[in-house]
Design a protein around this motif. Structure first.
Motif, PDB file in Angstrom:
ATOM      1  N   GLU A 162       0.857  -1.187   0.000  1.00  0.00           N
ATOM      2  CA  GLU A 162       0.000   0.000   0.000  1.00  0.00           C
ATOM      3  C   GLU A 162       0.894   1.238   0.000  1.00  0.00           C
ATOM      4  O   GLU A 162       1.758   1.388   0.864  1.00  0.00           O
ATOM      5  CB  GLU A 162      -0.917   0.013   1.221  1.00  0.00           C
ATOM      6  N   ALA A 163       0.683   2.108  -0.992  1.00  0.00           N
ATOM      7  CA  ALA A 163       1.493   3.315  -1.115  1.00  0.00           C
ATOM      8  C   ALA A 163       0.596   4.515  -1.380  1.00  0.00           C
ATOM      9  O   ALA A 163      -0.503   4.373  -1.916  1.00  0.00           O
ATOM     10  CB  ALA A 163       2.498   3.165  -2.255  1.00  0.00           C
ATOM     11  N   ASP A 164       1.093   5.677  -0.997  1.00  0.00           N
ATOM     12  CA  ASP A 164       0.353   6.897  -1.326  1.00  0.00           C
ATOM     13  C   ASP A 164       0.412   7.168  -2.826  1.00  0.00           C
ATOM     14  O   ASP A 164      -0.553   7.649  -3.412  1.00  0.00           O
ATOM     15  CB  ASP A 164       0.940   8.096  -0.575  1.00  0.00           C
ATOM     16  N   PHE A 165       1.573   6.844  -3.434  1.00  0.00           N
ATOM     17  CA  PHE A 165       1.765   7.111  -4.860  1.00  0.00           C
ATOM     18  C   PHE A 165       2.611   6.000  -5.479  1.00  0.00           C
ATOM     19  O   PHE A 165       3.445   5.382  -4.816  1.00  0.00           O
ATOM     20  CB  PHE A 165       2.463   8.466  -5.078  1.00  0.00           C
ATOM     21  N   LEU A 166       2.395   5.786  -6.776  1.00  0.00           N
ATOM     22  CA  LEU A 166       3.163   4.821  -7.550  1.00  0.00           C
ATOM     23  C   LEU A 166       3.824   5.537  -8.724  1.00  0.00           C
ATOM     24  O   LEU A 166       3.167   6.283  -9.458  1.00  0.00           O
ATOM     25  CB  LEU A 166       2.248   3.702  -8.079  1.00  0.00           C
ATOM     26  N   VAL A 167       5.131   5.314  -8.891  1.00  0.00           N
ATOM     27  CA  VAL A 167       5.862   5.860 -10.041  1.00  0.00           C
ATOM     28  C   VAL A 167       6.269   4.693 -10.927  1.00  0.00           C
ATOM     29  O   VAL A 167       6.955   3.769 -10.475  1.00  0.00           O
ATOM     30  CB  VAL A 167       7.112   6.643  -9.601  1.00  0.00           C
ATOM     31  N   ALA A 168       5.847   4.741 -12.180  1.00  0.00           N
ATOM     32  CA  ALA A 168       6.226   3.718 -13.149  1.00  0.00           C
ATOM     33  C   ALA A 168       7.470   4.187 -13.888  1.00  0.00           C
ATOM     34  O   ALA A 168       7.397   5.010 -14.797  1.00  0.00           O
ATOM     35  CB  ALA A 168       5.081   3.465 -14.130  1.00  0.00           C
ATOM     36  N   ALA A 169       8.611   3.671 -13.462  1.00  0.00           N
ATOM     37  CA  ALA A 169       9.874   3.909 -14.158  1.00  0.00           C
ATOM     38  C   ALA A 169      10.344   2.567 -14.687  1.00  0.00           C
ATOM     39  O   ALA A 169      11.509   2.195 -14.543  1.00  0.00           O
ATOM     40  CB  ALA A 169      10.900   4.529 -13.213  1.00  0.00           C
ATOM     41  N   ASP A 170       9.401   1.842 -15.278  1.00  0.00           N
ATOM     42  CA  ASP A 170       9.607   0.431 -15.625  1.00  0.00           C
ATOM     43  C   ASP A 170       9.834   0.197 -17.113  1.00  0.00           C
ATOM     44  O   ASP A 170       9.532  -0.883 -17.630  1.00  0.00           O
ATOM     45  CB  ASP A 170       8.436  -0.418 -15.110  1.00  0.00           C
ATOM     46  N   GLY A 171      10.359   1.196 -17.814  1.00  0.00           N
ATOM     47  CA  GLY A 171      10.842   0.982 -19.162  1.00  0.00           C
ATOM     48  C   GLY A 171       9.820   1.123 -20.268  1.00  0.00           C
ATOM     49  O   GLY A 171       8.629   1.352 -20.041  1.00  0.00           O
ATOM     50  N   GLY A 172      10.324   0.969 -21.498  1.00  0.00           N
ATOM     51  CA  GLY A 172       9.482   1.176 -22.677  1.00  0.00           C
ATOM     52  C   GLY A 172       8.331   0.206 -22.794  1.00  0.00           C
ATOM     53  O   GLY A 172       7.316   0.521 -23.409  1.00  0.00           O
ATOM     54  N   ALA A 292       9.114   4.729 -19.735  1.00  0.00           N
ATOM     55  CA  ALA A 292       7.693   4.390 -19.627  1.00  0.00           C
ATOM     56  C   ALA A 292       6.824   5.504 -20.196  1.00  0.00           C
ATOM     57  O   ALA A 292       5.701   5.263 -20.655  1.00  0.00           O
ATOM     58  CB  ALA A 292       7.320   4.128 -18.171  1.00  0.00           C
ATOM     59  N   ALA A 293       7.340   6.734 -20.194  1.00  0.00           N
ATOM     60  CA  ALA A 293       6.591   7.897 -20.671  1.00  0.00           C
ATOM     61  C   ALA A 293       6.994   8.309 -22.079  1.00  0.00           C
ATOM     62  O   ALA A 293       6.188   8.849 -22.832  1.00  0.00           O
ATOM     63  CB  ALA A 293       6.783   9.080 -19.715  1.00  0.00           C
TER      64      ALA A 293
END
Length: 541
Positions: A162-172, A292-293
């Motif tokens: 459980e997190a307040d926020f999730l950052v997707a830095a999980d690649g192309g 990812a972006a």
């Protein structure tokens, strides 16, 4: 670094980051410096060590400076790294040789990405509130109004987080982006490239050379520590298995070295050039960053650096929101500020690739002829040499107080300069060193608090802002300790006087990422302060 230990059925953290690449590690360091509890999960067993980025710009080094690792990474770089475009006959038709250092660092630097990534990873050991877990893949998540609930598959099974926020830095190939149903539009270049890294540099010349060979375009790049990178275009019908055959590899290397049998190969890898941009960078409590972006070709060395720009922009905002200093509305400005610039860098990289390797042979002939003429025009040559074509980050909206003006572009929404300054105790340092990773209110000649209301002073003080007065360096001889809470510095290079001398306003509000958020004259500073805090989504303003 550690394993996930669940209590009461779930692991709880402020920020969950999926991906331990350079972007995820940089954001984790920013959050670590800010004291925000963070968990990074990485599906691989260790950091990637195969051929990757080799170009590091001044903005990225400034970000690394803010998290206290630039001095560790700098010894593994080659500053002022030129990029030279060559014809097949050896004529240099374009040379990018930026010598400016307005942000405190060399504009272009060669580096070896795995070395920098390792430093970013090791730096997280400073923070007991930041953990990195390998061999653990985020497999699913949902989000509510106040949290993200994720499932992570690790060696010991599935763990709920459980997190307040999730950052997707999980690649192309981001699973998080796919789960959100976001578009990732763009194209893949028709040609692939094979990258070859060798030790004991067999060429020895500095810089990077992009050779427009009509038979097989190639790149030769000098890297730190005696490493040389070669990149060869893969021709139709060639496979990676074929190209890595000893006899074929020897033939490729014979194009660039006198004796390919004396090469000490480190590694080789084949890859494609992709251009992709996510339709959104934020959905609720989930943010995309790095590959990812957005993905872009390598021709301007901006893929890695664009990801670090994401980290610099998102990191401080995420930290401030997680700490309750600002409302989550501040996170909306991440996409507003970053997406347009990421697209501009993609477009620049695609264009550079087409110029280097045009789709038709006659276009290459035309390019060579045109550049022969254009290089004789000083203004054009200077435009290329100084990288004036590179679109610098510039925001017209977001966490800023825009103030358009006629005749020239406003510095608001752009990075502030970072010259050398002298402190009252006689040290000469880069300016960010006297500010730290926080907000700053900087003025020329006077205490920036002089006309600021007590309420505004109290607000900025609680936010940890630093109040900075800049003086001509010679005036420091008459300075004593000064007013409490005020940092006084001397303009060691005269650049700050020049900068302020070109502006109508003398007080600058700097964000933690060193973007100019607002500017004001002394007697309007309280009004400007309130407007800037509103733009930052400060509660109750």
């Amino acid at each position: 670094m550690s394993e996930i230990v669940a209590t009461d059925g779930a692991v709880k953290t402020r920020v969950l980051i999926s991906g331990a690449g350079p972007v995820g590690l940089t954001i984790a360091n920013i959050l670590g410096v800010a004291g925000v509890e963070t968990l990074v999960v990485e599906k691989l067993d260790a950091l990637i060590d195969y051929p990757r980025a080799i170009g590091l710009d001044d903005e990225a080094l400034r970000t690394f400076q803010s998290i206290g690792v630039a001095h560790l990474i700098e010894p593994h770089t080659t500053p002022f790294h030129w990029m030279r475009f060559m014809t097949s006959k050896g004529r240099c038709w374009a040379s990018i040789e930026p010598k400016t250092d307005e942000f405190g660092w060399s504009r272009r630097n060669a580096f070896i990405q795995p070395q920098a990534d390792a430093i970013l990873f090791e730096a997280l050991g400073r923070f007991p509130h930041v953990k990195v877990v390998f061999s653990s893949m985020l497999t699913d998540f949902t989000q509510t109004g106040d949290k993200v609930i994720a499932e992570v598959q690790g060696p010991n099974g599935v763990t709920k987080i459980e997190a307040d926020f999730l950052v997707a830095a999980d690649g192309g190939r981001s699973p998080v982006r796919d789960k959100l149903g976001l578009g990732f539009d763009g194209a893949t270049a028709p040609n692939q490239w094979i990258v070859v890294d060798v030790a004991d540099d067999p060429v020895g010349t500095p810089n990077i050379y992009l050779v427009c060979d009509s038979e097989r375009p190639y790149v030769s790049a000098a890297l730190p520590h005696g490493i040389r990178r070669f990149e060869f275009m893969v021709m139709p019908g060639e496979t990676e298995e074929y190209l890595t055959r000893p006899d074929v590899m020897r033939g490729l290397l014979a194009k660039v070295v006198a004796d390919p049998d004396q090469i000490r190969l480190i590694r080789q890898r084949q890859y494609s050039h992709n251009s992709r941009l996510a339709s959104r960078f934020r959905v609720g409590r989930v943010m995309l960053a790095g590959d990812a972006a957005h993905i872009m070709p390598v021709w301007q060395g901006q893929g890695y650096n664009s990801g670090i720009r994401d980290a610099a922009n998102l990191g401080w905002k995420l930290a401030a929101v997680a700490q309750g200093k600002f409302t989550p509305a501040l996170l909306d400005t991440y996409e507003i500020e970053r997406r347009a610039h990421a697209k501009a860098m993609i477009d620049l990289s695609v264009t550079a690739g087409k110029i280097f390797n045009p789709p038709k042979a006659w276009m290459g002939t035309l390019r060579d002829a045109l550049t022969l003429v254009l290089n004789r025009i000083p203004a054009v040559k200077r435009y290329v040499l100084e990288m004036r074509f590179k679109p610098m980050p510039r925001f017209d909206a977001g966490a800023i107080v825009a103030k358009p003006r006629k005749g020239r572009a406003s510095p608001i929404g752009r990075l502030f300069i970072q010259p050398r300054v002298t402190t009252v105790d006689g040290r000469t340092v880069r300016m960010d060193e006297v500010i730290g990773p926080t907000f700053a209110i900087v003025s020329w000649g006077i205490d920036p608090r002089l006309y600021l209301s007590e309420t505004e002073i109290e607000r900025w003080t609680k936010l940890g802002a630093v109040f900075v007065r800049v003086l001509p360096e010679v005036q420091l001889a008459t300075e004593t300790a000064g007013a409490a809470g005020l940092v006084t510095v001397g303009d060691a290079q005269g650049r700050l006087k020049e900068w302020f001398g070109g502006e109508d306003d003398s007080i600058v509000f700097l964000r933690p990422d060193r973007v100019v958020g607002a500017m004001s004259g002394p007697q309007k500073v309280t009004e400007t302060s309130r407007a800037f805090l509103r733009a930052l989504s400060f509660p109750g303003v």
